[in-house]
Design an enzyme around this catalytic site. Sequence first.
Site, mmCIF file in Angstrom:
data_model
loop_
_atom_site.group_PDB
_atom_site.id
_atom_site.type_symbol
_atom_site.label_atom_id
_atom_site.label_comp_id
_atom_site.label_asym_id
_atom_site.label_seq_id
_atom_site.Cartn_x
_atom_site.Cartn_y
_atom_site.Cartn_z
ATOM 1 N N GLU A 1 -6.114 2.180 -2.474
ATOM 2 C CA GLU A 1 -5.289 1.063 -2.918
ATOM 3 C C GLU A 1 -5.591 0.800 -4.517
ATOM 4 O O GLU A 1 -6.754 1.078 -4.824
ATOM 5 C CB GLU A 1 -5.164 0.218 -1.965
ATOM 6 N N GLU B 1 -9.174 1.946 -5.608
ATOM 7 C CA GLU B 1 -10.249 2.128 -4.722
ATOM 8 C C GLU B 1 -9.778 3.694 -4.016
ATOM 9 O O GLU B 1 -8.858 3.913 -3.869
ATOM 10 C CB GLU B 1 -10.029 1.092 -3.551
ATOM 11 N N LYS C 1 0.881 -1.121 -0.018
ATOM 12 C CA LYS C 1 0.128 0.038 0.102
ATOM 13 C C LYS C 1 0.776 1.144 0.102
ATOM 14 O O LYS C 1 0.570 2.329 -0.462
ATOM 15 C CB LYS C 1 -1.063 0.146 1.433
ATOM 16 N N ARG D 1 -6.397 -7.726 -9.034
ATOM 17 C CA ARG D 1 -7.267 -8.959 -9.678
ATOM 18 C C ARG D 1 -8.553 -8.550 -9.626
ATOM 19 O O ARG D 1 -8.950 -7.447 -9.775
ATOM 20 C CB ARG D 1 -7.030 -9.725 -8.117
ATOM 21 N N GLU E 1 -2.654 6.538 8.621
ATOM 22 C CA GLU E 1 -3.392 7.312 7.805
ATOM 23 C C GLU E 1 -4.407 8.186 8.556
ATOM 24 O O GLU E 1 -5.113 7.807 9.425
ATOM 25 C CB GLU E 1 -4.186 6.411 6.804
ATOM 26 N N ASN F 1 -6.249 -2.872 -6.531
ATOM 27 C CA ASN F 1 -6.484 -4.278 -6.338
ATOM 28 C C ASN F 1 -6.131 -4.933 -7.600
ATOM 29 O O ASN F 1 -6.820 -4.767 -8.663
ATOM 30 C CB ASN F 1 -7.669 -4.729 -5.833
HETATM 31 P P1 ADP Z 1 -8.283 -3.261 2.642
HETATM 32 O O1 ADP Z 1 -7.265 -3.324 1.453
HETATM 33 O O2 ADP Z 1 -8.112 -4.266 3.853
HETATM 34 O O3 ADP Z 1 -9.658 -3.383 2.320
HETATM 35 P P2 ADP Z 1 -8.272 -0.411 2.502
HETATM 36 O O4 ADP Z 1 -7.180 0.473 2.712
HETATM 37 O O5 ADP Z 1 -9.029 -0.578 1.218
HETATM 38 O O6 ADP Z 1 -7.985 -1.743 3.246
HETATM 39 O O7 ADP Z 1 -9.584 0.149 3.625
HETATM 40 C C1 ADP Z 1 -10.622 -0.515 3.859
HETATM 41 C C2 ADP Z 1 -11.823 0.147 4.087
HETATM 42 O O8 ADP Z 1 -11.498 1.165 5.202
HETATM 43 C C3 ADP Z 1 -12.513 1.391 2.887
HETATM 44 O O9 ADP Z 1 -13.310 0.853 2.244
HETATM 45 C C4 ADP Z 1 -12.924 2.613 3.921
HETATM 46 O O10 ADP Z 1 -14.213 2.171 4.253
HETATM 47 C C5 ADP Z 1 -11.934 2.685 5.220
HETATM 48 N N1 ADP Z 1 -10.897 3.324 5.222
HETATM 49 C C6 ADP Z 1 -9.557 2.985 4.582
HETATM 50 N N2 ADP Z 1 -8.730 4.129 4.913
HETATM 51 C C7 ADP Z 1 -9.693 5.087 5.468
HETATM 52 C C8 ADP Z 1 -9.268 6.557 5.857
HETATM 53 N N3 ADP Z 1 -8.097 7.153 5.618
HETATM 54 N N4 ADP Z 1 -10.460 7.018 6.353
HETATM 55 C C9 ADP Z 1 -11.327 6.723 6.475
HETATM 56 N N5 ADP Z 1 -11.864 5.182 6.039
HETATM 57 C C10 ADP Z 1 -10.880 4.413 5.562
#
Ligand code: ADP
Length: 663
Positions: free
Chosen positions: A292, A279, A120, A296, A204, A294
């Site tokens: 991020e 995403e 990431k 796939r 973050e 993905n």
């Molecule tokens: P993963 O790869 O485990 O799915 P992500 O980074 O895509 O992790 O985050 C998963 C979820 O967490 C996102 O869909 C969002 O709902 C929430 N999220 C991630 N980063 C943030 C952020 N900085 N602030 C608020 N919510 C977040």
Amino acid sequence: MTARRFRKLLIANRGEIACRVVRTARAMGYRTVALFSDADADALHTRAADEAVRIGPPPPRESYLDIDRILDAATKTGADAIHPGYGFLAENADFAEACEAAGLVFVGPPTHVIRSMGDKAAAKTIAEAAGLPCVPGYRGEDQADGRLTAEAAAIGFPLLVKAVAGGGGRGIRAVHAAAELPDALQAARREAKAAFGDDRLMLEKLIEHPRHLEVQIFGDDHGNVVHLFERDCSTQRRRQKIVEEAPSPVLTPTHRERLTGYAVALAKAAGYRNAGTVEFITDAELNFYFLEMNARLQVEHPVTEMVTGVDLVDWQLRIAAGEPLPLRQRDIAIRGHAIEARLCVEDPYDGFRPQTGIVAHFAPQEGGSIRFDTGVETGSEVSPWYDSMVAKAIAKGRDRTEAARRLATALEDAPLLGLPNNREFLIALLRSEAFERAEIATTTLDDWAHLAAGDEASPFAQARPAPLHWALAAALHAEGSGGAGEWFWSGSAFDFSLTLTCGVETKRLTYTRPRSGPMAVAVGGDRVDIALIENAPPRIVFEADGVRRRATAAWGDAKLYLAIAGAAFAFAEPDHARADDVAEAGRIAAPVAGLLVKVLAQPGQAVAAGETLALIEAMKMETRVTALAPGRIAAVHAGAGSQVASGALLFEIETKDAPADVR
Ligand code: ADP
């Protein structure tokens, strides 16, 4: 670029996604090979492919994650291409590399892209360079607690601790104040290490109440990159998506153009090939932040397929074979609206606890605007080893309202009986005002206190059986194969009496079969006149109060499972009713079957009510085992690293009320 021809596709996955990939591969004329662990010997995916290879015992590490065994399976069957599905090895660069080294076509992006996007922190650096906005945070190499603490203070609270190698919402912790940071770091590291074998963390800023938007992209070997518009996956529980849709209900055309533009820019910058998803989260002002990429196929890809008419697996296989993208950007358009709901064997009325057992009935009907991607059917076993998501329901409509209505109705018509699951919860969600108004952000469901079981006024409360349901259950026992109850002649009619339980309720029921006319059932003080028109489980047609209705019934595990109009119940004779699995305060049992990852309480230790005694990992989630009352640990019956059965005794506790005899 030379064409990479292949004839036989091995699907290195299981469950619904393996079945779904087989469907398209077969339609394209490819032979297919499935893999199965011992837990999946009779699974739907094992039977879906032309051939299936046993790859090992149930634990994923010894089967679906074992690269050598998977490559052996390919050699053994002569498979010359591998589709990884999602999860498991789908974003494992070593696996992609090993496939290529073995001369197999890997259906996915180039290895270097998987590597950079799987990290990431690295992905954010590439994204920033490509002009994508990112959430402010720390993603440095220095992982010392001191450094992370200082960076956290600089970012400010609330913030998120995330696993650099993360995925599926795991290894993420929200931290609202500096004091919570040490525990969050420890928990995120442990979860990340267990899930990804990599405990690096990043920090973050927390965007409050965001929506989750993502863009489907595709690249080929010929320098083309296109997007297939966005999906909105804001309906989440504990950062896990449960309902997804396309298009997003909140984007204007201008915002859509900006968002898809970002995604294409990143795909180009990364040298992307095959299917990928970029995403983002967005705040209320529609500021986008890259999360991020993905590398796939996503779980929720069907909503994109429904609105664009493109079969994404077909495109994946074409691109893997070296063909150019079948469509240009200007030829890709969205028509209508599609919504997907994830059907999980998790009990919404018991903290969404994952369930295991046998599916007594599941036979969803597809057609036209309704699609079910499923990994189980009637008779399937859901084991504790893998994901609790067993199927996905997808509906398309001319607009969002129609899609939601169709999906809710399709779910009502598709009961999954035998295992507690979230079907009724999904139906209530799709029909809720908040969903209708597209007001659900990623954190909304976690904030809804009324989701908790017990609040009977809530539309999300567990349905309780009405007299009609009890009456039908009694009638089916009397006229069917139930075995329970007894008949007697009352002088003018045959009576049948039995006692049934459903959830916490128990009722004495008397069913009377007169010489003519409908049967009458006495349910407590209520009398229900009922006529069984058709009694051929699973199909039941009955008439009550002049209304004919359909029901679905299945017998299994000494229970009668009954679904009527979107509600489902399990009736059992009291003797067979499941013993209350809430442990008495002195005996703490495993709430789920799974891997005991941590034992926190030692013999002799004093514990408080609610204190965490152990952590069990089941179905990719950590479940806490807690003390029900204050006391002292008298015995610990299992060690960390052991596999425990649901209901297995883990701790004995001398509670305060017990005779004071603790030595
Ligand atoms: P993963 O790869 O485990 O799915 P992500 O980074 O895509 O992790 O985050 C998963 C979820 O967490 C996102 O869909 C969002 O709902 C929430 N999220 C991630 N980063 C943030 C952020 N900085 N602030 C608020 N919510 C977040």
